[in-house]
Design an enzyme around this catalytic site. Structure first.
Site, PDB file in Angstrom:
ATOM      1  N   HIS A 186       1.548   5.363  -1.738  1.00 39.67           N
ATOM      2  CA  HIS A 186       1.193   6.523  -2.571  1.00 39.67           C
ATOM      3  C   HIS A 186       2.465   7.115  -3.134  1.00 39.67           C
ATOM      4  CE1 HIS A 186      -2.964   6.459  -1.164  1.00 39.67           C
ATOM      5  NE2 HIS A 186      -2.443   6.055  -0.013  1.00 39.67           N
ATOM      6  N   LEU A 187       2.611   7.049  -4.453  1.00 37.41           N
ATOM      7  CA  LEU A 187       3.816   7.599  -5.107  1.00 37.41           C
ATOM      8  C   LEU A 187       3.569   8.981  -5.690  1.00 37.41           C
ATOM      9  CD1 LEU A 187       5.489   4.683  -7.127  1.00 37.41           C
ATOM     10  CD2 LEU A 187       6.406   5.884  -5.133  1.00 37.41           C
ATOM     11  N   LYS A 227      -9.306  -0.499  -6.380  1.00 40.02           N
ATOM     12  CA  LYS A 227      -9.387   0.137  -5.060  1.00 40.02           C
ATOM     13  C   LYS A 227     -10.728   0.802  -4.829  1.00 40.02           C
ATOM     14  CE  LYS A 227      -7.752   1.784  -1.166  1.00 40.02           C
ATOM     15  NZ  LYS A 227      -6.685   2.744  -0.892  1.00 40.02           N
ATOM     16  N   ALA A 244      -4.393  14.691   5.240  1.00 38.37           N
ATOM     17  CA  ALA A 244      -4.166  13.427   5.945  1.00 38.37           C
ATOM     18  C   ALA A 244      -3.081  12.632   5.239  1.00 38.37           C
ATOM     19  CB  ALA A 244      -5.462  12.618   5.969  1.00 38.37           C
ATOM     20  N   ASP A 286       1.285   2.667   3.516  1.00 37.89           N
ATOM     21  CA  ASP A 286       0.416   3.837   3.320  1.00 37.89           C
ATOM     22  C   ASP A 286       1.231   5.120   3.386  1.00 37.89           C
ATOM     23  OD1 ASP A 286      -1.909   5.197   2.728  1.00 37.89           O
ATOM     24  OD2 ASP A 286      -2.623   5.243   4.796  1.00 37.89           O
ATOM     25  N   HIS A 330       0.872  -1.201   0.000  1.00 38.08           N
ATOM     26  CA  HIS A 330       0.000   0.000   0.000  1.00 38.08           C
ATOM     27  C   HIS A 330       0.895   1.233   0.000  1.00 38.08           C
ATOM     28  CE1 HIS A 330      -3.880   2.102   1.486  1.00 38.08           C
ATOM     29  NE2 HIS A 330      -3.023   3.033   1.102  1.00 38.08           N
ATOM     30  N   HIS A 374       2.700  14.586   1.441  1.00 40.51           N
ATOM     31  CA  HIS A 374       2.034  15.859   1.131  1.00 40.51           C
ATOM     32  C   HIS A 374       3.066  16.961   1.358  1.00 40.51           C
ATOM     33  CE1 HIS A 374      -2.160  14.418   0.936  1.00 40.51           C
ATOM     34  NE2 HIS A 374      -1.813  13.551   1.874  1.00 40.51           N
ATOM     35  N   HIS A 418      -4.949  -0.674   5.454  1.00 35.08           N
ATOM     36  CA  HIS A 418      -4.501   0.120   6.614  1.00 35.08           C
ATOM     37  C   HIS A 418      -5.454   0.012   7.805  1.00 35.08           C
ATOM     38  CE1 HIS A 418      -7.282   2.943   4.804  1.00 35.08           C
ATOM     39  NE2 HIS A 418      -6.413   3.566   4.039  1.00 35.08           N
ATOM     40  N   HIS A 420     -10.572   0.986   1.265  1.00 39.01           N
ATOM     41  CA  HIS A 420     -10.416   1.995   2.331  1.00 39.01           C
ATOM     42  C   HIS A 420     -11.670   1.871   3.185  1.00 39.01           C
ATOM     43  CE1 HIS A 420      -9.101   5.937   4.124  1.00 39.01           C
ATOM     44  NE2 HIS A 420     -10.347   5.822   4.564  1.00 39.01           N
ATOM     45  N   ASN A 434      -5.013   7.138  -6.402  1.00 37.08           N
ATOM     46  CA  ASN A 434      -5.763   8.372  -6.083  1.00 37.08           C
ATOM     47  C   ASN A 434      -5.011   9.626  -6.524  1.00 37.08           C
ATOM     48  OD1 ASN A 434      -3.906   7.866  -3.976  1.00 37.08           O
ATOM     49  ND2 ASN A 434      -5.115   9.012  -2.487  1.00 37.08           N
ATOM     50  N   LEU A 437      -5.426   9.145   7.694  1.00 38.80           N
ATOM     51  CA  LEU A 437      -6.715   8.452   7.721  1.00 38.80           C
ATOM     52  C   LEU A 437      -6.505   6.989   7.344  1.00 38.80           C
ATOM     53  CD1 LEU A 437      -9.023  11.163   6.143  1.00 38.80           C
ATOM     54  CD2 LEU A 437      -9.097  10.300   8.494  1.00 38.80           C
TER      55      LEU A 437
HETATM   56  N1  LIG Z   1      -3.792   7.642   4.443  1.00 42.32           N
HETATM   57  C1  LIG Z   1      -3.930   8.941   4.310  1.00 42.32           C
HETATM   58  O1  LIG Z   1      -4.096   9.638   5.320  1.00 42.32           O
HETATM   59  N2  LIG Z   1      -3.873   9.551   3.105  1.00 42.32           N
HETATM   60  C2  LIG Z   1      -3.776   8.920   1.814  1.00 42.32           C
HETATM   61  C3  LIG Z   1      -5.076   8.352   1.341  1.00 42.32           C
HETATM   62  C4  LIG Z   1      -5.505   7.068   2.034  1.00 42.32           C
HETATM   63  O2  LIG Z   1      -4.808   6.070   1.993  1.00 42.32           O
HETATM   64  O3  LIG Z   1      -6.591   7.045   2.631  1.00 42.32           O
HETATM   65  C5  LIG Z   1      -3.273   9.939   0.801  1.00 42.32           C
HETATM   66  O4  LIG Z   1      -3.341   9.668  -0.399  1.00 42.32           O
HETATM   67  O5  LIG Z   1      -2.790  11.011   1.213  1.00 42.32           O
HETATM   68 ZN   LIG Z   2      -3.368   5.018   1.404  1.00 45.01          ZN
HETATM   69 ZN   LIG Z   3      -6.968   4.951   2.555  1.00 43.73          ZN
END
Ligand SMILES: NC(=O)N[C@@H](CC(=O)O)C(=O)O
Ligand SMILES: [Zn+2]
Ligand SMILES: [Zn+2]
Length: 352
Positions: A24-25, A108, A272, A256, A22, A260, A183, A145, A50, A228
């Protein structure tokens, strides 16, 4: 980070090269900044879709995959495992295209409004049943999620309520659908995944194994600990550690890691997400070490995930050493910077 070490615990540990199930790139310059941190540790990662706009088609996933591979520094070996973002209108045929591509490994669910870039997400799962039926038929994993978005539900209860309102009805209707509860953060989800019948698994982040919700408020509001689903009470953290270190093959590693820009985290309405790709394996080693369960780390990080996804285990190994180092205050993120979790702190494990 406090440094507990039992006198008889090992000074280093070598495990099969792990994967991140899991991640986010992001995209563009930000992606190029964070990708080497992941590729240094992990051979493969499930890359979350996302983006703005989201990755909803196999064609978009192919283009995103090409951008990731183009940004990978020479000499690094890394395979992005692509994911489609389910919408109310994803056609069943898209699942067959995804399956045939060989590089899309999952679909997803973002409940609309639940988290970062979820506006295009699903408003009601019943709208997606034709598509989910094809996923069930072809064995395409459904990554969830798991939080309800009902504003009447307390933010700390949204995962537990999701189990009753969404997860159980879905799995009654689609008993053979492969589901990953992403997560997980509660004892409710840990118990549900442990006990449920059929093909279900869960990812667990390093930060949910290490911290409870007090961390967000220690000495003032600390936005870099806000993600989150939000961190929960200590009893929930303990339940997550218990299942992660239990030896059950239903639980595996998913960071996860969610970068940001610093300015959007340290903000009146902060985003988040915790950035952990820099030091993910070190954080997991710390969590398993504190539980006296370093011998269970390999299954969690390198064995259970590929087994669930029907992929081979990696060849090669990584070694983690008990050694102190300081986490940088911030790191480049395209034109901006990102503050990693534990910024400015000393941590007790180091990837060799
Ligand atoms: N986990 C998070 O708090 N944020 C994730 C999105 C997600 O996995 O819910 C994101 O893309 O920033
Ligand atoms: Zn995530
Ligand atoms: Zn998520």
């Amino acid at each position: 980070m406090s440094n507990h070490s039992a006198s008889n615990s090992p000074q280093n540990i070598t495990i099969t090269r792990p994967d991140d199930w899991h991640l986010h790139l992001r995209d563009g310059a930000a992606m190029a900044s964070v990708l080497p941190h992941t590729a240094r540790q992990f051979r493969r990662a499930i890359v979350m879709p996302n983006l703005k706009p989201p990755v909803t088609t196999t064609e978009q996933a192919a283009a995103y995959r090409d951008r990731i591979l183009a940004a990978l520094p020479m000499g690094m070996e890394f395979e992005p495992l692509m994911v489609l973002y389910l919408t109310d209108n994803t056609p069943p045929d898209e699942i067959r295209r995804a399956r045939d591509s060989g590089f899309v490994h999952a679909v997803k669910l973002y409940p609309a409004g639940a988290t970062t870039n979820s506006d295009a997400g699903v408003t009601s799962l019943t709208k997606c049943y034709k598509t989910l039926e094809v996923m069930q038929e072809v064995g395409m994993p459904f990554l969830v999620h798991g939080e309800v978005t009902d504003p009447a539900v307390d933010v700390f209860d949204r995962e537990a309520v999701f189990i009753e309102r969404v997860m159980q009805p879905l799995r009654r209707d689609m008993p053979a659908l492969k589901v990953v509860f992403e997560h997980i953060t509660t004892k409710d989800a840990a118990h549900y995944v442990s006990e449920a019948e059929g093909p279900i698994a869960a990812t667990i982040t390093a930060h949910h194994l290490l911290y409870n919700r007090n961390e967000i408020f220690k000495g003032g509001i600390r936005p870099h600990y806000y993600c989150l689903p939000v961190l929960k009470r200590e009893e929930h953290r303990q339940a997550l550690v218990k299942v992660a270190t239990s030896g059950s093959d239903r639980f595996f590693l998913g960071t996860d890691s969610a970068p940001h820009p610093k300015g959007l985290k340290e903000h009146a309405c902060g985003c988040a997400g915790c950035y952990t790709a820099l030091h993910a394996m070190e954080l997991y080693a710390e969590a398993f070490d504190r539980a006296g369960a370093l011998d269970k780390l390999e299954a969690f990080a390198s064995v259970n995930g590929p087994a669930f996804y029907g992929l081979p285990r990696n060849s090669g190994t990584v070694t983690l050493q008990r050694a102190e180092w300081s986490v940088p205050d911030e790191l480049p993120l395209g034109d901006a910077t990102v503050v990693p979790l534990n910024a400015g702190e000393t941590i007790g494990w180091k990837l060799a």
